[in-house]
Design a protein around this motif. Structure first.
Motif, PDB file in Angstrom:
ATOM      1  N   LEU A 149       0.826  -1.205   0.000  1.00  0.00           N
ATOM      2  CA  LEU A 149       0.000   0.000   0.000  1.00  0.00           C
ATOM      3  C   LEU A 149       0.861   1.257   0.000  1.00  0.00           C
ATOM      4  O   LEU A 149       1.982   1.269   0.526  1.00  0.00           O
ATOM      5  CB  LEU A 149      -0.921   0.018   1.221  1.00  0.00           C
ATOM      6  CG  LEU A 149      -1.930  -1.126   1.355  1.00  0.00           C
ATOM      7  CD1 LEU A 149      -2.858  -0.867   2.532  1.00  0.00           C
ATOM      8  CD2 LEU A 149      -2.740  -1.300   0.072  1.00  0.00           C
ATOM      9  N   THR A 150       0.336   2.312  -0.604  1.00  0.00           N
ATOM     10  CA  THR A 150       1.001   3.610  -0.600  1.00  0.00           C
ATOM     11  C   THR A 150       0.578   4.364   0.649  1.00  0.00           C
ATOM     12  O   THR A 150      -0.613   4.643   0.844  1.00  0.00           O
ATOM     13  CB  THR A 150       0.615   4.434  -1.848  1.00  0.00           C
ATOM     14  OG1 THR A 150       1.049   3.736  -3.015  1.00  0.00           O
ATOM     15  CG2 THR A 150       1.250   5.814  -1.809  1.00  0.00           C
ATOM     16  N   VAL A 151       1.533   4.660   1.514  1.00  0.00           N
ATOM     17  CA  VAL A 151       1.261   5.372   2.768  1.00  0.00           C
ATOM     18  C   VAL A 151       1.926   6.741   2.712  1.00  0.00           C
ATOM     19  O   VAL A 151       3.145   6.835   2.510  1.00  0.00           O
ATOM     20  CB  VAL A 151       1.792   4.588   3.990  1.00  0.00           C
ATOM     21  CG1 VAL A 151       1.562   5.380   5.277  1.00  0.00           C
ATOM     22  CG2 VAL A 151       1.125   3.218   4.078  1.00  0.00           C
ATOM     23  N   PHE A 152       1.131   7.781   2.866  1.00  0.00           N
ATOM     24  CA  PHE A 152       1.677   9.136   2.885  1.00  0.00           C
ATOM     25  C   PHE A 152       1.440   9.726   4.266  1.00  0.00           C
ATOM     26  O   PHE A 152       0.300   9.860   4.713  1.00  0.00           O
ATOM     27  CB  PHE A 152       1.024  10.022   1.826  1.00  0.00           C
ATOM     28  CG  PHE A 152       1.720  11.344   1.645  1.00  0.00           C
ATOM     29  CD1 PHE A 152       2.693  11.495   0.663  1.00  0.00           C
ATOM     30  CD2 PHE A 152       1.429  12.439   2.466  1.00  0.00           C
ATOM     31  CE1 PHE A 152       3.360  12.701   0.510  1.00  0.00           C
ATOM     32  CE2 PHE A 152       2.087  13.645   2.317  1.00  0.00           C
ATOM     33  CZ  PHE A 152       3.058  13.770   1.330  1.00  0.00           C
ATOM     34  N   VAL A 153       2.536  10.064   4.962  1.00  0.00           N
ATOM     35  CA  VAL A 153       2.453  10.631   6.308  1.00  0.00           C
ATOM     36  C   VAL A 153       2.370  12.153   6.206  1.00  0.00           C
ATOM     37  O   VAL A 153       3.308  12.806   5.745  1.00  0.00           O
ATOM     38  CB  VAL A 153       3.669  10.218   7.163  1.00  0.00           C
ATOM     39  CG1 VAL A 153       3.550  10.818   8.567  1.00  0.00           C
ATOM     40  CG2 VAL A 153       3.786   8.699   7.234  1.00  0.00           C
ATOM     41  N   VAL A 154       1.254  12.702   6.634  1.00  0.00           N
ATOM     42  CA  VAL A 154       1.022  14.138   6.562  1.00  0.00           C
ATOM     43  C   VAL A 154       1.686  14.834   7.743  1.00  0.00           C
ATOM     44  O   VAL A 154       1.621  14.350   8.882  1.00  0.00           O
ATOM     45  CB  VAL A 154      -0.494  14.448   6.561  1.00  0.00           C
ATOM     46  CG1 VAL A 154      -0.760  15.947   6.577  1.00  0.00           C
ATOM     47  CG2 VAL A 154      -1.160  13.794   5.351  1.00  0.00           C
ATOM     48  N   LYS A 155       2.318  15.958   7.479  1.00  0.00           N
ATOM     49  CA  LYS A 155       3.021  16.711   8.519  1.00  0.00           C
ATOM     50  C   LYS A 155       2.051  17.181   9.601  1.00  0.00           C
ATOM     51  O   LYS A 155       0.909  17.537   9.320  1.00  0.00           O
ATOM     52  CB  LYS A 155       3.717  17.932   7.898  1.00  0.00           C
ATOM     53  CG  LYS A 155       4.477  18.809   8.903  1.00  0.00           C
ATOM     54  CD  LYS A 155       5.161  19.966   8.197  1.00  0.00           C
ATOM     55  CE  LYS A 155       5.800  20.934   9.190  1.00  0.00           C
ATOM     56  NZ  LYS A 155       6.811  20.271  10.051  1.00  0.00           N
ATOM     57  N   ASN A 156       2.529  17.189  10.835  1.00  0.00           N
ATOM     58  CA  ASN A 156       1.758  17.724  11.955  1.00  0.00           C
ATOM     59  C   ASN A 156       1.904  19.249  11.952  1.00  0.00           C
ATOM     60  O   ASN A 156       2.881  19.795  12.445  1.00  0.00           O
ATOM     61  CB  ASN A 156       2.269  17.141  13.278  1.00  0.00           C
ATOM     62  CG  ASN A 156       1.445  17.600  14.465  1.00  0.00           C
ATOM     63  OD1 ASN A 156       0.264  17.917  14.325  1.00  0.00           O
ATOM     64  ND2 ASN A 156       2.061  17.650  15.636  1.00  0.00           N
ATOM     65  N   ALA A 157       0.941  19.930  11.359  1.00  0.00           N
ATOM     66  CA  ALA A 157       1.023  21.388  11.216  1.00  0.00           C
ATOM     67  C   ALA A 157       1.025  22.067  12.575  1.00  0.00           C
ATOM     68  O   ALA A 157       0.228  21.729  13.452  1.00  0.00           O
ATOM     69  CB  ALA A 157      -0.146  21.893  10.374  1.00  0.00           C
TER      70      ALA A 157
END
Length: 335
Positions: A149-157
């Motif tokens: 699976l493609t996992v994209f970790v979004v930044k903690n703004a």
């Protein structure tokens, strides 16, 4: 805003400008009917794929085409996905996702301890994880990656600019850049309007923000979103000399004597009444002036499209004489 986001936003914009110029030269030799059709085709705009970005975990991720199936692992990601127009593709959300209403009907995949097998079974094109959960969820995320699976970790703004960048990033990764840019523009306008109004403040109020009830009363200090909110509206955080999220003794709260007390939790039906009932708080200005106000915690803490609305709600609660009375959104109440 982080300049690296401006760079990747400029690429599709420049491409559209060049295409528009080329069509303009050819249009002069076409019949009127054909000239009307060409701009309509261009304005429809096709999403730019493949898209390659480095996520918050330092991994270079490529999404080959617009995702048809998305799993979102945190409420802020989910709110962004639905706001930019990718909601129909969302097939899985966390147990805590409650906004918008449509998200409540989506299959749940768990909380911090998410169901790896369930997510794999959904066969998503992309899983949007979050930097804040890396410590406890990295093993599970790696299992998702190992399953292909493609996992994209979004930044903690950590502030408004990083929130804007996150919205634009998710917009581009899902093929909804234009919608994301429109959302960000609207948020920026609202924040600037609030900043302008805040210049009218002549009597700066002291504010205490309560995020959990007695006996363990927690509050956000410096380096938090709430500190930024209070700075923007020209109010004083009485816990501003503390770093991060801290537990404050009731006697200390009384001694610092806030003019306004904001209650940021709703899992206790009598939260506001309980604050008024604290015997030691009798002499606090916020109690005497009946300035204990409950706000929607999710709207003021989730780094997504409603954050500017959260700022406005705080402004109205602290300075109703300048911003108007605080009112909870009807849709939030229904949720």
């Amino acid at each position: 805003m982080d300049k690296k986001w401006l760079r990747w936003l400029a690429v599709p914009a420049a491409a559209l400008m060049l295409a528009a110029c080329g069509n303009g030269e050819e249009a002069a030799d076409k019949p009127a009917e054909e000239q009307e059709e060409a701009p309509a085709q261009e304005s429809a705009g096709q999403a730019e794929f493949p898209v390659t970005m480095t996520d918050a975990a330092g991994n270079e991720i490529t999404i080959e085409e617009e995702p048809d199936a998305i799993v979102s692992m945190i409420p802020s990601n989910t709110e962004i996905l639905f706001a930019v127009g990718a909601g129909e593709a969302v097939v899985g959300v966390s147990d805590f996702d409650d906004y918008p209403k449509e998200a409540q009907e989506v299959e749940k995949i768990g909380g911090q301890e998410f169901n790896v097998e369930k997510i794999i079974g959904m066969q998503p094109d992309v899983v949007f994880a979050h930097e804040s959960a890396l410590g406890v969820g990295e093993e599970g995320l790696q299992q998702l990656r190992d399953a292909g699976l493609t996992v994209f970790v979004v930044k903690n703004a950590m502030d408004f600019d990083e929130t804007y960048a996150t919205i634009e990033q998710i917009g581009q990764l899902t093929g909804h850049s234009a919608e994301a840019e429109e959302i960000v523009s609207g948020m920026q306008s609202k924040v600037e309007e609030i900043k302008e109004k805040a210049t009218e403040v002549t009597d700066k109020k002291k504010v205490f923000v309560e995020t959990s009830p007695a006996p363990e009363i927690y509050t956000p200090g410096s380096g938090t979103f709430m500190q930024q909110f209070l700075d923007i509206i020209n109010a004083e955080n009485i816990a501003g000399d503390q770093e991060g999220w801290v537990m404050m003794d009731p006697e200390e709260i009384v001694s610092r004597n806030p003019d306004v007390l904001l209650v940021m939790y709703d899992y206790i039906d009598t939260a506001v009444e309980d604050v008024y009932a604290r015997e030691a708080f009798e002499g606090v200005t916020a109690i005497k002036e009946e300035a204990v106000i409950q706000l929607d915690e999710s709207m003021t803490s989730r780094t997504g499209p409603r954050l500017a609305d959260g700022l406005e709600a705080v402004a109205k609660a602290v300075y109703p004489e300048i911003f108007g009375e605080a009112e909870q959104d009807e849709e939030d109440q229904a949720a």
